[in-house]
Design a protein around this motif. Structure first.
Motif, short mmCIF file in Angstrom:
data_model
loop_
_atom_site.label_atom_id
_atom_site.label_comp_id
_atom_site.label_asym_id
_atom_site.label_seq_id
_atom_site.Cartn_x
_atom_site.Cartn_y
_atom_site.Cartn_z
N ASP A 1 0.87 -1.18 0.00
CA ASP A 1 0.00 0.00 0.00
C ASP A 1 0.90 1.23 0.00
OD1 ASP A 1 -2.12 1.76 0.24
OD2 ASP A 1 -2.46 1.33 2.37
N GLY A 2 1.33 1.68 -1.19
CA GLY A 2 2.26 2.81 -1.26
C GLY A 2 3.58 2.42 -0.65
N LEU A 3 3.98 3.12 0.40
CA LEU A 3 5.23 2.81 1.10
C LEU A 3 5.01 1.90 2.30
CD1 LEU A 3 7.05 6.27 1.02
CD2 LEU A 3 7.50 4.24 -0.37
N GLY A 4 3.82 1.35 2.42
CA GLY A 4 3.52 0.47 3.55
C GLY A 4 2.89 -0.83 3.10
N PHE A 5 2.48 -1.60 4.06
CA PHE A 5 1.84 -2.88 3.81
C PHE A 5 0.66 -3.04 4.75
CE2 PHE A 5 6.29 -3.40 2.71
CZ PHE A 5 6.22 -4.01 1.48
N THR A 6 -0.33 -3.79 4.29
CA THR A 6 -1.48 -4.13 5.11
C THR A 6 -1.59 -5.65 5.13
OG1 THR A 6 -2.61 -2.12 4.39
CG2 THR A 6 -3.96 -3.82 5.41
N LEU A 7 -1.90 -6.19 6.29
CA LEU A 7 -2.13 -7.63 6.42
C LEU A 7 -3.63 -7.87 6.49
CD1 LEU A 7 0.56 -8.58 9.09
CD2 LEU A 7 0.73 -8.75 6.61
N HIS A 8 -4.11 -8.75 5.62
CA HIS A 8 -5.53 -9.11 5.60
C HIS A 8 -5.67 -10.55 6.05
CE1 HIS A 8 -6.82 -5.51 3.39
NE2 HIS A 8 -5.65 -5.62 2.75
N ASP A 9 -6.49 -10.78 7.06
CA ASP A 9 -6.77 -12.11 7.57
C ASP A 9 -7.79 -12.73 6.61
OD1 ASP A 9 -7.47 -14.38 9.01
OD2 ASP A 9 -7.66 -13.32 10.90
N VAL A 10 -7.39 -13.80 5.90
CA VAL A 10 -8.26 -14.40 4.90
C VAL A 10 -8.51 -15.87 5.21
CG1 VAL A 10 -7.57 -12.80 3.06
CG2 VAL A 10 -6.34 -14.93 3.34
#
Length: 183
Positions: free
Chosen positions: A41-50
């Protein structure tokens, strides 16, 4: 009288000559029906629980455990009679003033009974006896139960590595997550 009182879990340093065969046979595996998906996500990251349509199964290769134990500054085995309930190894790294929790495994039948929490607490006691500022570890996005456990023990996410694991050796859903617990 309860079986736990008759045959309590005991803890001691690992002695490879005594413990090696049992540790090599240890069930270092997990099964999960969910994982974290990493999204840039741009300069970051997101963790999605799937949720997973098919459960993910992983068995850790413990073939080099004897070398980890020989190099570790801290080892601890939890045993109940002749059965290994769990174990941990950790190493102090002066250059970063950190203790790395190299291995922490709890037998499936002993999980959620305090063995892992005891191993983490004992590792923290070892770490406080060094100039370390934190205990640090690496796990995978597929090991959701471990991530939840470490977070409950005071660890927080401090990084990830999208390219650590060789995609020819591991499932592509596995991304390295780093967690740290300040001392």
């Amino acid at each position: 009288m309860s079986a736990a009182l008759v045959n309590p879990i005991r803890y001691r340093p690992i002695d490879w000559s005594r413990d090696g065969p049992a540790l090599q046979a240890f069930d270092a595996a997990y099964v999960t029906d969910r994982c974290y998906r990493v999204v840039a996500d741009g300069l970051g990251f997101t963790l999605h629980d799937v949720p997973l349509a098919v459960p993910f199964r992983k068995r850790y290769d413990l073939s080099g455990l004897d070398e980890d134990i020989a190099a570790a500054g801290f080892t601890l085995i939890a045993h109940q009679g002749e059965s290994v309930a769990g174990f941990a190894t950790a190493t102090y790294h002066a250059w970063q003033r950190s203790v790395t929790l190299d291995n922490l495994f709890v037998a499936p039948a002993r999980q959620r009974r305090g063995v892992g929490a005891h191993l983490v607490a004992a590792t923290a006691v070892y770490a406080r006896g060094t100039p370390a500022r934190q205990v640090w570890l690496e796990t995978q996005t597929t090991n959701v139960a471990a991530i939840d456990f470490y977070r409950a023990q005071g660890f927080g996410l401090c990084g990830l590595d999208l390219a650590l694991y060789d995609p020819q050796q591991v499932d592509p859903r596995e991304v390295a997550l780093y967690l740290a617990r300040p001392l």
